[in-house]
Design a protein around this motif. Structure first.
Motif, PDB file in Angstrom:
ATOM      1  N   ARG A 103       0.865  -1.196   0.000  1.00 31.57           N
ATOM      2  CA  ARG A 103       0.000   0.000   0.000  1.00 31.57           C
ATOM      3  C   ARG A 103       0.895   1.238   0.000  1.00 31.57           C
ATOM      4  N   THR A 104       0.778   2.024  -1.064  1.00 35.21           N
ATOM      5  CA  THR A 104       1.683   3.168  -1.246  1.00 35.21           C
ATOM      6  C   THR A 104       0.986   4.484  -0.891  1.00 35.21           C
ATOM      7  N   ARG A 105       1.777   5.532  -0.795  1.00 30.12           N
ATOM      8  CA  ARG A 105       1.272   6.865  -0.429  1.00 30.12           C
ATOM      9  C   ARG A 105       0.043   7.251  -1.266  1.00 30.12           C
ATOM     10  N   GLY A 106      -1.011   7.601  -0.563  1.00 34.51           N
ATOM     11  CA  GLY A 106      -2.207   8.153  -1.212  1.00 34.51           C
ATOM     12  C   GLY A 106      -2.995   7.182  -2.083  1.00 34.51           C
ATOM     13  N   ALA A 107      -2.627   5.897  -2.077  1.00 29.72           N
ATOM     14  CA  ALA A 107      -3.285   4.964  -3.003  1.00 29.72           C
ATOM     15  C   ALA A 107      -4.659   4.525  -2.458  1.00 29.72           C
ATOM     16  N   TRP A 108      -5.430   3.884  -3.322  1.00 28.70           N
ATOM     17  CA  TRP A 108      -6.757   3.376  -2.953  1.00 28.70           C
ATOM     18  C   TRP A 108      -6.623   2.488  -1.705  1.00 28.70           C
ATOM     19  N   HIS A 109      -7.593   2.595  -0.778  1.00 22.51           N
ATOM     20  CA  HIS A 109      -7.577   1.723   0.398  1.00 22.51           C
ATOM     21  C   HIS A 109      -9.008   1.428   0.820  1.00 22.51           C
ATOM     22  N   ASN A 110      -9.181   0.256   1.468  1.00 22.01           N
ATOM     23  CA  ASN A 110     -10.532  -0.262   1.736  1.00 22.01           C
ATOM     24  C   ASN A 110     -11.288   0.554   2.786  1.00 22.01           C
ATOM     25  N   ALA A 111     -12.585   0.732   2.533  1.00 18.89           N
ATOM     26  CA  ALA A 111     -13.497   1.342   3.513  1.00 18.89           C
ATOM     27  C   ALA A 111     -14.000   0.248   4.468  1.00 18.89           C
ATOM     28  N   TRP A 112     -14.771   0.629   5.495  1.00 19.64           N
ATOM     29  CA  TRP A 112     -15.291  -0.356   6.477  1.00 19.64           C
ATOM     30  C   TRP A 112     -16.081  -1.469   5.784  1.00 19.64           C
ATOM     31  N   HIS A 113     -15.775  -2.694   6.141  1.00 15.13           N
ATOM     32  CA  HIS A 113     -16.498  -3.866   5.615  1.00 15.13           C
ATOM     33  C   HIS A 113     -16.134  -5.082   6.478  1.00 15.13           C
ATOM     34  N   PRO A 114     -16.964  -6.126   6.444  1.00 17.24           N
ATOM     35  CA  PRO A 114     -16.542  -7.425   6.973  1.00 17.24           C
ATOM     36  C   PRO A 114     -16.068  -8.255   5.777  1.00 17.24           C
ATOM     37  N   ASP A 115     -15.396  -9.379   6.007  1.00 14.79           N
ATOM     38  CA  ASP A 115     -15.027 -10.252   4.895  1.00 14.79           C
ATOM     39  C   ASP A 115     -16.182 -11.209   4.586  1.00 14.79           C
ATOM     40  N   GLY A 116     -16.078 -11.824   3.432  1.00 11.98           N
ATOM     41  CA  GLY A 116     -17.046 -12.853   3.069  1.00 11.98           C
ATOM     42  C   GLY A 116     -18.338 -12.263   2.526  1.00 11.98           C
ATOM     43  N   GLN A 159     -24.019  -7.505  12.194  1.00 12.86           N
ATOM     44  CA  GLN A 159     -24.072  -7.586  10.729  1.00 12.86           C
ATOM     45  C   GLN A 159     -24.357  -6.244  10.081  1.00 12.86           C
ATOM     46  N   ALA A 160     -24.307  -5.190  10.891  1.00 11.62           N
ATOM     47  CA  ALA A 160     -24.527  -3.850  10.336  1.00 11.62           C
ATOM     48  C   ALA A 160     -23.577  -2.884  11.028  1.00 11.62           C
ATOM     49  N   LEU A 161     -23.154  -1.870  10.312  1.00 13.06           N
ATOM     50  CA  LEU A 161     -22.303  -0.830  10.888  1.00 13.06           C
ATOM     51  C   LEU A 161     -22.666   0.458  10.164  1.00 13.06           C
ATOM     52  N   ASP A 162     -22.989   1.502  10.931  1.00 14.28           N
ATOM     53  CA  ASP A 162     -23.383   2.763  10.282  1.00 14.28           C
ATOM     54  C   ASP A 162     -22.308   3.261   9.324  1.00 14.28           C
ATOM     55  N   ALA A 163     -21.047   2.989   9.667  1.00 14.63           N
ATOM     56  CA  ALA A 163     -19.942   3.522   8.855  1.00 14.63           C
ATOM     57  C   ALA A 163     -19.599   2.636   7.648  1.00 14.63           C
ATOM     58  N   TYR A 164     -20.387   1.557   7.434  1.00 11.71           N
ATOM     59  CA  TYR A 164     -20.168   0.644   6.285  1.00 11.71           C
ATOM     60  C   TYR A 164     -19.948   1.467   5.021  1.00 11.71           C
ATOM     61  N   THR A 165     -18.930   1.110   4.263  1.00  8.62           N
ATOM     62  CA  THR A 165     -18.542   1.753   2.983  1.00  8.62           C
ATOM     63  C   THR A 165     -17.890   3.137   3.153  1.00  8.62           C
ATOM     64  N   THR A 166     -17.711   3.617   4.391  1.00 11.09           N
ATOM     65  CA  THR A 166     -17.035   4.909   4.594  1.00 11.09           C
ATOM     66  C   THR A 166     -15.624   4.669   5.160  1.00 11.09           C
ATOM     67  N   HIS A 167     -14.830   5.748   5.197  1.00 16.89           N
ATOM     68  CA  HIS A 167     -13.498   5.681   5.810  1.00 16.89           C
ATOM     69  C   HIS A 167     -13.497   6.358   7.186  1.00 16.89           C
ATOM     70  N   GLU A 168     -14.688   6.582   7.742  1.00 16.29           N
ATOM     71  CA  GLU A 168     -14.781   7.294   9.036  1.00 16.29           C
ATOM     72  C   GLU A 168     -13.939   6.641  10.118  1.00 16.29           C
ATOM     73  N   SER A 169     -13.339   7.480  10.951  1.00 15.72           N
ATOM     74  CA  SER A 169     -12.633   6.969  12.116  1.00 15.72           C
ATOM     75  C   SER A 169     -13.671   6.772  13.233  1.00 15.72           C
ATOM     76  N   LEU A 170     -13.720   5.593  13.860  1.00 15.18           N
ATOM     77  CA  LEU A 170     -14.770   5.301  14.845  1.00 15.18           C
ATOM     78  C   LEU A 170     -14.189   5.196  16.253  1.00 15.18           C
ATOM     79  N   GLU A 171     -14.983   5.603  17.229  1.00 16.22           N
ATOM     80  CA  GLU A 171     -14.580   5.435  18.623  1.00 16.22           C
ATOM     81  C   GLU A 171     -14.389   3.930  18.894  1.00 16.22           C
ATOM     82  N   GLY A 172     -13.308   3.582  19.548  1.00 19.07           N
ATOM     83  CA  GLY A 172     -13.071   2.170  19.890  1.00 19.07           C
ATOM     84  C   GLY A 172     -12.315   1.411  18.821  1.00 19.07           C
ATOM     85  N   GLU A 173     -12.073   2.034  17.665  1.00 18.41           N
ATOM     86  CA  GLU A 173     -11.365   1.294  16.609  1.00 18.41           C
ATOM     87  C   GLU A 173      -9.924   1.023  17.036  1.00 18.41           C
ATOM     88  N   ARG A 174      -9.351  -0.041  16.477  1.00 22.18           N
ATOM     89  CA  ARG A 174      -7.962  -0.378  16.788  1.00 22.18           C
ATOM     90  C   ARG A 174      -7.135  -0.245  15.512  1.00 22.18           C
TER      91      ARG A 174
END
Ligand code: AKG
Length: 298
Positions: A103-116, A159-174
């Motif tokens: 993953r390089t500077r400024g490149a595309w990166h994944n938004a919030w999602h689960p796998d599968g 199975q749901a997250l309000d921030a799904y598909t966004t890059h928002e920083s969430l409280e409690g994230e690691r």
């Protein structure tokens, strides 16, 4: 194949590690790799990156890397992690994805999602992980903003997250901050995203995903038969390159036992019916045994 040629399962989860993994959906094991291994894997990732045409400015996302580079064959079943995924998927263990990322500077990166699956997520059926993703981290990530992996601990039950598909920083994230040589394990249902890389240091890592063999592979339908002939017995079995789909549910009898019991060195569990042949005689997973003995909460 005589039973002497079959390995006992390498070490895996302690009951405490399993409970942490199931409580958080994520487990970090520092200093899991030697410097030599980190260097060899990073060189091989670099080679795929250079050969793939995106070098040096854009991301690499190479899949089925165990088949693409000889250095990565050992990542199908290394003692470092195969015992952990065997503890969960037991005799039906399958590698569904091997993935090298840069993953390089400024490149595309994944938004919030689960796998599968998304339309009907794995979590609809079970709270057990239908996929475990092993992460091998090959560059130091001392700070956020370096293309770090980010997850929301304990979110694998939702199975749901309000921030799904966004890059928002969430409280409690690691935000994973770690040294090269760290290994992580991720429950497939946990919500995760990727930090922007604001540095000139390309983030490099490898992901290896495992499931029960009846889950469809993510990076292939079957493996190249010539390549498969060159790999070891357990590696061939774990790739589950079966031409008939139902064979993934009922593998051929020679593909069992994949491993012998770690503690007893046997291919039969205490109390199992010896009349039933190997291959269709149920074997317990380590996690089932932990639960039977009340060693774990999950
Ligand atoms: O690159 C990462 O840190 C995570 C990538 C990702 O979202 C995924 O593999 O599902």
């Amino acid at each position: 194949m005589s039973q002497q040629d079959i390995r006992p399962a390498p070490k895996g989860f302690t009951p405490e590690q399993w409970d942490t993994f199931m409580a958080d959906g994520f487990l970090v094991i520092e200093d899991a790799m030697s410097d030599d291994d980190v260097g060899r894997y990073r060189d091989a990732v670099d080679q795929l990156w250079r050969d793939g045409g995106n070098y040096p400015d854009k991301n690499l996302g190479a899949q089925n890397i165990v088949e693409k580079h000889p250095t990565f064959v050992e990542l199908i079943d290394p003692p470092r992690h195969v015992g952990y995924v065997y503890d969960v998927y037991g005799e039906l263990l399958k590698m569904i994805l091997s993935h090298a990322l840069v993953r390089t500077r400024g490149a595309w990166h994944n938004a919030w999602h689960p796998d599968g699956a998304r339309l009907v997520p794995y979590g609809v059926y079970t709270d057990q992980p239908m996929q475990i993703k092993i992460g091998l981290w090959l560059t130091d990530l001392p700070e956020p903003g370096m293309g770090n992996f980010v997850c929301l601990p304990d979110s694998h039950r939702s199975q749901a997250l309000d921030a799904y598909t966004t890059h928002e920083s969430l409280e409690g994230e690691r935000i994973l901050q770690c040294q090269a040589g760290t290994m992580t394990m991720m429950h497939g249902s946990i919500w995760h995203r990727v930090e922007d890389n604001e540095t000139d240091i390309p983030r490099k890592n490898i992901f290896l995903s495992y499931s029960p063999s009846w889950v469809v592979a993510a990076d292939r339908h079957t493996s190249d038969p010539e390549w498969l002939d060159t790999v070891g017995r357990e590696q061939r079995i774990i790739m589950r390159s079966y031409s008939n789909g139902y064979t993934n549910h009922k593998p051929p009898k020679d593909d069992s036992p994949l491993f012998l019991d770690r503690d007893t060195g046997l291919d039969i569990d205490a109390g199992a019916d010896e009349k039933i042949p190997v291959g269709i005689r149920k074997r317990k997973t380590t996690i089932e045994k932990f639960r039977e003995r009340d060693l774990v909460r999950h």
